[in-house]
Design a protein around this motif. Sequence first.
Motif, PDB file in Angstrom:
ATOM      1  N   GLU A 121       0.874  -0.973  -0.084  1.00  0.00           N
ATOM      2  CA  GLU A 121      -0.070  -0.025   0.039  1.00  0.00           C
ATOM      3  C   GLU A 121       0.809   1.311  -0.180  1.00  0.00           C
ATOM      4  OE1 GLU A 121      -3.965  -1.342   2.193  1.00  0.00           O
ATOM      5  OE2 GLU A 121      -2.328  -1.016   3.400  1.00  0.00           O
ATOM      6  N   LYS A 122       1.788   1.107   0.743  1.00  0.00           N
ATOM      7  CA  LYS A 122       2.766   2.486   0.658  1.00  0.00           C
ATOM      8  C   LYS A 122       3.419   2.731  -0.637  1.00  0.00           C
ATOM      9  CE  LYS A 122       4.505   1.724   5.437  1.00  0.00           C
ATOM     10  NZ  LYS A 122       5.456   1.412   6.399  1.00  0.00           N
ATOM     11  N   ALA A 123       4.053   1.523  -1.496  1.00  0.00           N
ATOM     12  CA  ALA A 123       4.281   1.619  -2.552  1.00  0.00           C
ATOM     13  C   ALA A 123       3.226   2.153  -3.773  1.00  0.00           C
ATOM     14  CB  ALA A 123       4.857   0.352  -3.209  1.00  0.00           C
ATOM     15  N   GLU A 124       2.007   1.675  -3.525  1.00  0.00           N
ATOM     16  CA  GLU A 124       0.798   2.473  -4.359  1.00  0.00           C
ATOM     17  C   GLU A 124       0.627   3.826  -4.001  1.00  0.00           C
ATOM     18  OE1 GLU A 124      -2.334  -0.166  -3.438  1.00  0.00           O
ATOM     19  OE2 GLU A 124      -1.802  -1.789  -4.665  1.00  0.00           O
ATOM     20  N   ALA A 125       0.990   4.262  -2.681  1.00  0.00           N
ATOM     21  CA  ALA A 125       0.776   5.596  -2.295  1.00  0.00           C
ATOM     22  C   ALA A 125       1.851   6.537  -3.111  1.00  0.00           C
ATOM     23  CB  ALA A 125       0.764   5.820  -0.846  1.00  0.00           C
ATOM     24  N   ILE A 126       2.993   6.008  -3.194  1.00  0.00           N
ATOM     25  CA  ILE A 126       4.335   6.804  -3.780  1.00  0.00           C
ATOM     26  C   ILE A 126       3.766   6.749  -5.353  1.00  0.00           C
ATOM     27  CG2 ILE A 126       6.602   6.556  -4.393  1.00  0.00           C
ATOM     28  CD1 ILE A 126       7.009   5.152  -1.732  1.00  0.00           C
ATOM     29  N   GLN A 127       3.088   5.795  -5.833  1.00  0.00           N
ATOM     30  CA  GLN A 127       2.936   5.816  -7.369  1.00  0.00           C
ATOM     31  C   GLN A 127       1.853   6.670  -7.334  1.00  0.00           C
ATOM     32  OE1 GLN A 127       5.184   4.334  -9.536  1.00  0.00           O
ATOM     33  NE2 GLN A 127       3.742   5.854 -11.187  1.00  0.00           N
ATOM     34  N   LEU A 128       0.983   6.627  -6.571  1.00  0.00           N
ATOM     35  CA  LEU A 128      -0.263   7.751  -6.962  1.00  0.00           C
ATOM     36  C   LEU A 128       0.050   9.144  -6.669  1.00  0.00           C
ATOM     37  CD1 LEU A 128      -3.448   7.903  -7.393  1.00  0.00           C
ATOM     38  CD2 LEU A 128      -3.566   7.869  -4.537  1.00  0.00           C
ATOM     39  N   ILE A 129       0.922   9.475  -5.815  1.00  0.00           N
ATOM     40  CA  ILE A 129       1.317  10.866  -5.484  1.00  0.00           C
ATOM     41  C   ILE A 129       2.316  11.290  -6.642  1.00  0.00           C
ATOM     42  CG2 ILE A 129       2.894  12.419  -4.203  1.00  0.00           C
ATOM     43  CD1 ILE A 129       2.027  10.766  -1.769  1.00  0.00           C
ATOM     44  N   ARG A 130       3.145  10.545  -7.390  1.00  0.00           N
ATOM     45  CA  ARG A 130       3.792  10.814  -8.476  1.00  0.00           C
ATOM     46  C   ARG A 130       2.903  11.028  -9.606  1.00  0.00           C
ATOM     47  NH1 ARG A 130       9.492   9.745  -8.628  1.00  0.00           N
ATOM     48  NH2 ARG A 130      10.145   8.627  -6.774  1.00  0.00           N
ATOM     49  N   ASN A 131       1.874  10.526  -9.910  1.00  0.00           N
ATOM     50  CA  ASN A 131       1.172  10.292 -10.861  1.00  0.00           C
ATOM     51  C   ASN A 131       0.096  11.791 -10.920  1.00  0.00           C
ATOM     52  OD1 ASN A 131       2.035   8.029 -12.005  1.00  0.00           O
ATOM     53  ND2 ASN A 131       0.269   6.588 -11.229  1.00  0.00           N
ATOM     54  N   ALA A 132      -0.022  12.171  -9.657  1.00  0.00           N
ATOM     55  CA  ALA A 132      -0.703  13.451  -9.738  1.00  0.00           C
ATOM     56  C   ALA A 132       0.064  14.545  -9.844  1.00  0.00           C
ATOM     57  CB  ALA A 132      -1.194  13.300  -7.887  1.00  0.00           C
ATOM     58  N   GLN A 133       1.067  14.565 -10.405  1.00  0.00           N
ATOM     59  CA  GLN A 133       2.088  15.838 -10.681  1.00  0.00           C
ATOM     60  C   GLN A 133       1.289  16.622 -11.775  1.00  0.00           C
ATOM     61  OE1 GLN A 133       6.433  15.119 -10.672  1.00  0.00           O
ATOM     62  NE2 GLN A 133       5.599  13.117 -11.011  1.00  0.00           N
ATOM     63  N   LEU A 134       1.415  17.737 -11.500  1.00  0.00           N
ATOM     64  CA  LEU A 134       0.700  18.924 -12.819  1.00  0.00           C
ATOM     65  C   LEU A 134       2.012  19.186 -13.747  1.00  0.00           C
ATOM     66  CD1 LEU A 134      -1.782  20.734 -13.303  1.00  0.00           C
ATOM     67  CD2 LEU A 134      -0.531  22.551 -12.376  1.00  0.00           C
ATOM     68  N   ASP A 135       3.120  19.016 -13.079  1.00  0.00           N
ATOM     69  CA  ASP A 135       4.516  19.048 -13.938  1.00  0.00           C
ATOM     70  C   ASP A 135       5.331  18.351 -13.363  1.00  0.00           C
ATOM     71  OD1 ASP A 135       6.112  19.484 -16.076  1.00  0.00           O
ATOM     72  OD2 ASP A 135       6.088  21.692 -15.864  1.00  0.00           O
ATOM     73  N   TYR A 136       6.455  18.075 -13.824  1.00  0.00           N
ATOM     74  CA  TYR A 136       7.735  17.411 -13.066  1.00  0.00           C
ATOM     75  C   TYR A 136       8.171  17.951 -11.801  1.00  0.00           C
ATOM     76  CZ  TYR A 136      11.540  14.414 -12.176  1.00  0.00           C
ATOM     77  OH  TYR A 136      12.641  13.432 -11.645  1.00  0.00           O
ATOM     78  N   GLY A 137       7.792  17.396 -10.628  1.00  0.00           N
ATOM     79  CA  GLY A 137       8.197  17.946  -9.481  1.00  0.00           C
ATOM     80  C   GLY A 137       7.273  18.922  -8.918  1.00  0.00           C
ATOM     81  N   LEU A 138       5.884  19.398  -9.513  1.00  0.00           N
ATOM     82  CA  LEU A 138       5.254  20.413  -9.220  1.00  0.00           C
ATOM     83  C   LEU A 138       3.909  19.840  -9.023  1.00  0.00           C
ATOM     84  CD1 LEU A 138       6.475  22.999 -11.673  1.00  0.00           C
ATOM     85  CD2 LEU A 138       7.041  22.672  -9.277  1.00  0.00           C
ATOM     86  N   TRP A 139       3.228  20.183  -7.740  1.00  0.00           N
ATOM     87  CA  TRP A 139       1.987  19.830  -7.797  1.00  0.00           C
ATOM     88  C   TRP A 139       0.752  20.770  -7.810  1.00  0.00           C
ATOM     89  CZ3 TRP A 139       5.869  17.184  -6.278  1.00  0.00           C
ATOM     90  CH2 TRP A 139       5.671  15.708  -6.381  1.00  0.00           C
ATOM     91  N   GLY A 140      -0.368  20.854  -8.155  1.00  0.00           N
ATOM     92  CA  GLY A 140      -1.209  22.030  -8.101  1.00  0.00           C
ATOM     93  C   GLY A 140      -2.575  21.813  -8.759  1.00  0.00           C
ATOM     94  N   ASN A 141      -3.197  22.893  -9.448  1.00  0.00           N
ATOM     95  CA  ASN A 141      -4.453  22.515 -10.381  1.00  0.00           C
ATOM     96  C   ASN A 141      -4.202  23.184 -11.771  1.00  0.00           C
ATOM     97  OD1 ASN A 141      -5.599  25.449 -10.164  1.00  0.00           O
ATOM     98  ND2 ASN A 141      -5.114  25.086  -7.867  1.00  0.00           N
ATOM     99  N   THR A 142      -5.107  22.873 -12.708  1.00  0.00           N
ATOM    100  CA  THR A 142      -4.905  23.238 -13.889  1.00  0.00           C
ATOM    101  C   THR A 142      -5.455  24.616 -14.151  1.00  0.00           C
ATOM    102  OG1 THR A 142      -7.120  22.440 -14.256  1.00  0.00           O
ATOM    103  CG2 THR A 142      -5.334  21.087 -14.903  1.00  0.00           C
ATOM    104  N   VAL A 143      -5.871  25.432 -12.950  1.00  0.00           N
ATOM    105  CA  VAL A 143      -6.525  26.761 -13.134  1.00  0.00           C
ATOM    106  C   VAL A 143      -5.270  27.914 -12.898  1.00  0.00           C
ATOM    107  CG1 VAL A 143      -8.336  28.389 -12.494  1.00  0.00           C
ATOM    108  CG2 VAL A 143      -9.009  25.939 -12.623  1.00  0.00           C
ATOM    109  N   LEU A 144      -5.007  27.577 -11.645  1.00  0.00           N
ATOM    110  CA  LEU A 144      -3.884  28.593 -11.314  1.00  0.00           C
ATOM    111  C   LEU A 144      -2.370  27.983 -11.465  1.00  0.00           C
ATOM    112  CD1 LEU A 144      -5.447  29.621  -7.776  1.00  0.00           C
ATOM    113  CD2 LEU A 144      -5.376  30.774 -10.036  1.00  0.00           C
ATOM    114  N   GLY A 145      -2.223  26.707 -11.754  1.00  0.00           N
ATOM    115  CA  GLY A 145      -0.887  26.183 -12.055  1.00  0.00           C
ATOM    116  C   GLY A 145      -0.298  25.637 -10.764  1.00  0.00           C
ATOM    117  N   PRO A 146       1.025  25.388 -10.785  1.00  0.00           N
ATOM    118  CA  PRO A 146       1.612  24.602  -9.444  1.00  0.00           C
ATOM    119  C   PRO A 146       1.319  25.553  -8.357  1.00  0.00           C
ATOM    120  CG  PRO A 146       3.103  24.592 -11.641  1.00  0.00           C
ATOM    121  CD  PRO A 146       2.102  25.548 -11.779  1.00  0.00           C
TER     122      PRO A 146
END
Length: 741
Positions: free
Chosen positions: A396-421
Amino acid sequence: MVMKKVLVSVMIVLMLIPAVSAGTIDGSVMFLSDAAASTKQTREISLAIMALSQASSDVEWDITPDLTNLVRSLLDHQNPDGGWGLYPGETSNVLDTAYALIALEKAYPHLETMERLTVRSAINTAISYLITSKNDDGWGYIPGTPTSCYPTLVAIWALGEEGYSYNSQVVRNAIKYVETASCEIPEYEALALKLIAYHSTGYPVDTETIEMVRTLLLKDEGLKMKERAMLTYALVLYTPIDFDTARILIKLESQSKSANDLVYWMNTPDLFSSTELIATTSYALMALSLSFELPPEETIPNPYALPCQGLKNMQNPDGGWGLGPNKPSDEKATHYALTAIQSCYPERESVEKALAWTREAFKRDAIWMEKNRRMSVGYYYALKTLLDYNNLTEEEKAEAIQLIRNAQLDYGLWGNTVLGPQPYDTALAVKALLELGVSPEDPLIQKAKEWLLSISSDGWGTHVTTKYYSYMLKPDVLTTITVLEALGGITPAEELKPHIEWLLDQRIGDGWPYWKTYYVWEKNKEYPGTPRVELTVRVTDFLMNYGYNYTKDTLEFVMNARDSGAIENNTIETASAIMYLSRFQYVPPASLYDVRRALDRDIFEIIAPTMDNESLTEVLTTLHELFSGGFLASNDTQIGENSYIVLSSYGEYSVRSYNPYLRFYLDEKTVTVGNITVPREDAVVLVPGKTPRGIVLFVFYEQRNSEIAKEIFTTGFIKYIRGQAMVLINENGKVKVVIVR
C-alpha cells in the motif's frame, strides 16, 4: 453527686477507646470530646468547645458532630435570663456566662445553618446578661456583688470575642480596673487571662510583658501545668513562631500524659482534679493547635489541564471528527484529534472507529486523486494517520508513492490546472513522499525544492501561473509553515533564512495568525489577523530547530486560548492545544505545609554536605523524636525521586528545578525569596520543592549560620514551619523569622 461526676471524668482517662491517630492533637481532641460529654459543668464544657473549635481543622476526621452535641448541651443549660450557672438549673453567674459566650462564638463558624440561628439568639441574650450585670468598673461573680478580678477578666475576653474593642466604654472601664486590681486566682493564671482578654479587644500589650512571659516559660521555675498551658496559649497569640517559642511548645507537648491514644494534661498529680484536667488540656490544645495551623490540603488546578472532554464530545458517530461539532468528518481534523487523544484517554473503541473511518476516506481520496490528477489535502492527512498507526502494508505504501507521482501537474510540481503549480500542494506531496520513505535526494523531491525556493524569498502563498508570467499572491502563514516543514530537513538553513525572517515578522502578540493583516474591500480597511493555536504550535516547533525559543510565550498563549473558550467547538484548535499542553509535566506548587505533612509519613534522606557529623546526628535524633516519618543520612549529594532534607550552602542546588513557582534569586551578597531580599551572610532560608515521588526541603545558609540551621531541627522549630518559604535572619545573635506567603 459531685464525687460521682469526678469519677466519671477520671474513668475517661483510663478507658480503652480506639483512636484514629496517636498524635498529640488527635489524642487530646478525642480526650476532650469524651470528657466534655461526661461532665455537667458549664466551665468545663465551654473550655472544651473552645479547644475543639480551635483544633477542628488540625485533625483528619470531622469533629462537627461532637462539637454540635456539646453546643446543644450548653444551650440546654442556658437560663431564661440569658446566663449560665456552674451546673444546669443553678443561678446564673458572670463567670460561667462569659465562658459559655466565648465557647459559642468560637463554635459558631463550624456549625450548620440552623444551629447557627439558635446559637446566635443565645449569644445575643448572653451579651445582654453581661452588659446589664456590670458594675461601674467591672463585674462581680453575681450581679449586684462587688467587682472582682477573675469574672471581670473573663467578661472582657467574652466581649472582645463579640467585637467589643478596648475603645468601647464598657471594656475601657473594666481594663482600667484590672490594671490595678489584685486577683483572687493564681498570679500566672491571672496574667495569662489578662493577655488573652487584651488580645481579644485589641488592647496593646508592651513588649516587656511578652518577653517576661517567654522567659518565665523557658526557665520553668515553679509553674503549675495549668499556668504553663495558659501562658503558652497567651504567648502564641502575640508572637510568631521562633526558636524559643518552638522550645516552649515542645516542652508543653512533652509534659502531656497519654492512655490508650488519649492525650491530656493534668495540673496536679491528683487524679480527682477533674476541672483542672479539662481546663488544662483545653488551654494546652489551644496553644498547640494555634501554632500548628496546618491548612487543609488544597486541590490546585492543573495549569496544563487538557481539554480532552471537549475533543471527545466532537467525535462523530461514524468515527471521524469534523472541523467542529456536527460537521462532516474531515481527514485533517480526524488526524489531529486522533493524535491528541492519545494524551487523554485513548479508548480503544474510539480509536478503532476513527481508524476505520480514515481507511475508507483514504480509499475515496485515492480515487479522487487518480481521477483529477491533483494532490489532495484529505489524502495527505489520511495517509499520515495510517502511517502513524502503522496501518499500511508495504504494498500500500508503494501504491501511495506511485499515486502521488502520478498526480503531478508538471515534473516535481503539484497544483491545479486553473492556477498552476501551488506551493501548498507541492509541499504536502513532498512531505508525504518523505514520510513514505522516499529519499530526499530523489530527483522529483529535488526538483520540487528548487522550484519552491525559486518563486519567493519571503514566505509562500497562492501562486498564479499564466501563459506569459507567474506571480505570488499575499503569502500566508499556513502555506509558509507547510513549505518550511517540507524543506526543513533537506535544505541548508541559510537558504531558508529569508522565509524564517518573514515568518518571525508575522507574529502578533504571542501567536501566529493566517495573515498578520488582511484587507476588507467592502470596508476599505485593513484588520489585524487572529493568532491560531495550530499555526502557533507548528511555527514554534519549527523555529526551535533554528535557535528561536518561543516555548514560554506559546505555552501562555495556548493556556489563554483554552481558558478563554477561543478553541471551543474547533477540532483542530482543541487538538493542537492538547498536543502542546501534554508536553508539560504538572508539578503542583510546593509549600512548607506540604513538607510538614510529609515529615509524618515519608522516608527522608538527609543530604548535609556542609554539616559536621555530630550536628547531623543531633538533627537525625530530633527528627526521629518529633515525627513519625523515617529519616536517614545520605552518602550522596544528588537529589533523586523521593523525599529529601538538604542542608547546603547557597548556589549548590537549583531551586527552579524543584519549585518553579517560587521566586528565588541569588547574587553575590543577597538572596531573594518571594518578595523578600536579605543579605546572604545573615540569612538561613527554608525553601520547599517537589520531586517526582516526594517532597524536598532546602535549608540554605552560609557557614557562619550553621548553628541556626541545626537549631531549626534541635529546638523543634521544624514542627511549626509554614508559608511558601521562610527566611530566618540573624540579627545580632537573635533570630528573626519572616514567613514568605
